[in-house]
Design a protein around this motif. Structure first.
Motif, mmCIF file in Angstrom:
data_model
loop_
_atom_site.group_PDB
_atom_site.id
_atom_site.type_symbol
_atom_site.label_atom_id
_atom_site.label_comp_id
_atom_site.label_asym_id
_atom_site.label_seq_id
_atom_site.Cartn_x
_atom_site.Cartn_y
_atom_site.Cartn_z
ATOM 1 N N GLU A 408 4.419 -6.207 5.141
ATOM 2 C CA GLU A 408 3.620 -5.107 5.717
ATOM 3 C C GLU A 408 2.125 -5.385 5.575
ATOM 4 O OE1 GLU A 408 6.216 -4.640 3.659
ATOM 5 O OE2 GLU A 408 7.623 -3.802 5.116
ATOM 6 N N GLU A 412 -0.474 -6.046 8.655
ATOM 7 C CA GLU A 412 -1.645 -5.207 8.892
ATOM 8 C C GLU A 412 -2.907 -6.063 9.043
ATOM 9 O OE1 GLU A 412 -3.376 -1.737 6.205
ATOM 10 O OE2 GLU A 412 -1.211 -1.593 6.556
ATOM 11 N N LEU A 434 7.706 -6.324 12.609
ATOM 12 C CA LEU A 434 8.057 -4.916 12.439
ATOM 13 C C LEU A 434 9.564 -4.758 12.658
ATOM 14 C CD1 LEU A 434 6.737 -2.197 11.876
ATOM 15 C CD2 LEU A 434 6.490 -1.871 14.331
#
Ligand code: AMP
Ligand code: GLY
Length: 448
Positions: A408, A412, A434
């Protein structure tokens, strides 16, 4: 960068072959090695590679192998690293090894694993490696007759090298028959499609597993996942890969053990028995089916963009790793990896994959690269002759990779960096790393 070859015994002079994002990632990793003498590259029209390498200045290919041989002698090259499959299948590594140069990448015989799917299937069958059931045909009507005899429409594959385009996954028997005739009768892929595989369609998520081997030892790298379809949600046409992440969350230690035991070791042993001295990387494209991992295809090179997530995570010396593989020392390899994850988002041109529009000025690369733990890899770019600025020059333009503590985090950061880069018509997926798929319960899993 000096033009005089470094012949001090401890340093290694390297020639890197290939000019895409994968090779830019390899170039940066090699350039970071304290053991590097001089790094030469075949494709310094790639501005990323040009930043860290000296142009070879002569064509490096199998068709004019004498030039490459002369170059290696002249510059006292200790190691040639071949990125793409084309030169390997054409026998470049054979010609260089004849001269006593260490090469990362198999000879022509080993490269058949990717360049001849019919040969690879035979090898897998003999070694009892789990793979989709298939038959091969040179006659279109015989292939169609076999295809319609199957309950499910089968997958149709050209057996030769078709730049990643030689696979059709049809949704009806009619589409399957069309694909067969298109490849065999209309010669859609020329010689590469003069034989087709008609293959059982498998279901499940896909992972890429990379194993370094010198034909004896095997060192398995962390597994990766790439996203092959153009658009979010795995919609749109197949591409070379729109992004990747590493490690894959689909394959645990038990499953990886099984991949090593049932797939990698038997294939390496079989090649050795055939007299093939395979030195380089084996890339197994796997489907995780409910009956266990099965091989979709083998490649004889790193994946692109998988290489762009593997190299930044490597904490050990990449040059030592490549050299040990090429010189038969895989057994002694000990590699350290950055903990956490890497995510690569590909920025592609408008019109990719059918007809990429090129020549668009690119801005923001410097700002993206200034971010911590961000790496921008050049794939289809070049310097504009007039302005000196970077412009788009291919389908997949840049790979923007970030490292993070978790997938994650890395995700990002990769998207934040990609957001700083602009060119007209840019295409990117918003769901890289994702949608990570779900591992099917496998027979070998204790909970399964
Ligand atoms: P390949 O180049 O053989 O990896 O095939 C390209 C893509 O086609 C793979 O990544 C899969 O998504 C799909 N594919 C290939 N073979 C099969 C198969 N036997 N069953 C289902 N999908 C497949
Ligand atoms: N990422 C898929 C490939 O390199 O073939």
């Amino acid at each position: 960068m000096s033009n005089t070859p470094d012949t001090a015994s401890n340093k290694l002079n390297v020639l890197l072959v290939g000019g895409g994002g994968r090779e830019h990632a390899l170039a940066e990793a090699i350039a970071a090695s304290p053991r590097l003498g001089t790094l030469y590259a075949s494709h310094t029209d790639n501005p990323g590679i040009a930043r860290v390498a000296t142009p070879a200045g002569v064509p490096i290919d199998a068709a004019q192998a004498y030039r490459a041989q002369f170059f290696c002698r002249d510059k006292a090259i200790d190691l040639v690293v071949v990125g793409p499959e084309g030169p390997l299948a054409a026998g470049l590594a054979d010609k260089l090894r004849e001269q006593g140069v260490a090469v990362f990448g198999p000879n022509k015989d080993g490269a058949q694993l990717e360049a001849d799917k019919h040969w690879a299937k035979d090898l897998m069958r003999q070694a009892a490696v789990p793979t989709a059931e298939s038959r091969s045909f040179t006659d279109a009507e015989k292939a169609v007759a076999y295809s319609v005899s199957r309950q499910q429409p089968p997958v149709i594959k050209a057996t030769g090298l078709a730049a990643g385009k030689g696979v059709v996954v049809p949704s009806s028997h009619k589409e399957a028959a069309d694909a067969i005739r298109w490849m065999l009768n209309d010669k859609a892929f020329g010689e590469a499609g003069s034989r087709v595989l008609v293959e059982e369609k498998l279901e499940g998520p896909e992972v890429s597993v990379f194993a370094l081997t010198d034909g004896k030892g095997v060192y398995i790298l962390d597994s990766c996942q790439d996203h092959k379809r153009l658009r979010d949600g795995d919609e749109g046409p197949n591409t070379g890969g729109m992004g990747a992440f590493c490690p894959s969350t689909l394959i645990d230690d038990a499953a990886m053990d099984r991949v090593q035991r049932e797939i990698l070791l038997p294939v390496i042993d079989s090649m050795r028995r055939e007299g093939i001295d395979y030195r380089g990387v084996i890339y197994a494209g796997l489907m995780l089916t409910s009956a266990g991992p099965k091989v979709l295809e083998f490649n004889v090179r790193f994946g692109d963009p998988e290489c762009q997530v593997l190299m930044p995570r490597l904490a050990s010396d990449a040059l030592e790793m490549l050299h040990a593989t090429a010189t038969g020392n895989v057994e002694n390899l000990e590699l350290a990896w950055h903990p956490g994850a890497a995510v690569c988002v590909v920025l592609a041109s408008e019109g990719y994959p059918e007809k990429p529009i090129t020549g668009q000025p690119i801005t923001g690369i410097d700002e993206a690269e200034a971010m911590e733990n961000v790496f921008v890899y050049h794939a289809g770019t070049k310097l504009d002759k007039h302005t000196g600025g970077v412009v788009t020059a291919g389908g997949r333009v840049l790979g923007v990779t970030a490292l993070g503590d978790t997938v994650e985090d890395a995700r990002e950061r990769a998207y934040a960096a990609a957001g700083k880069i602009h060119f007209k018509g840019v295409q990117l997926r918003r769901d890289i790393a994702l949608s990570r798929g779900e591992a099917p319960k496998m027979a070998s899993n204790r909970q399964g």
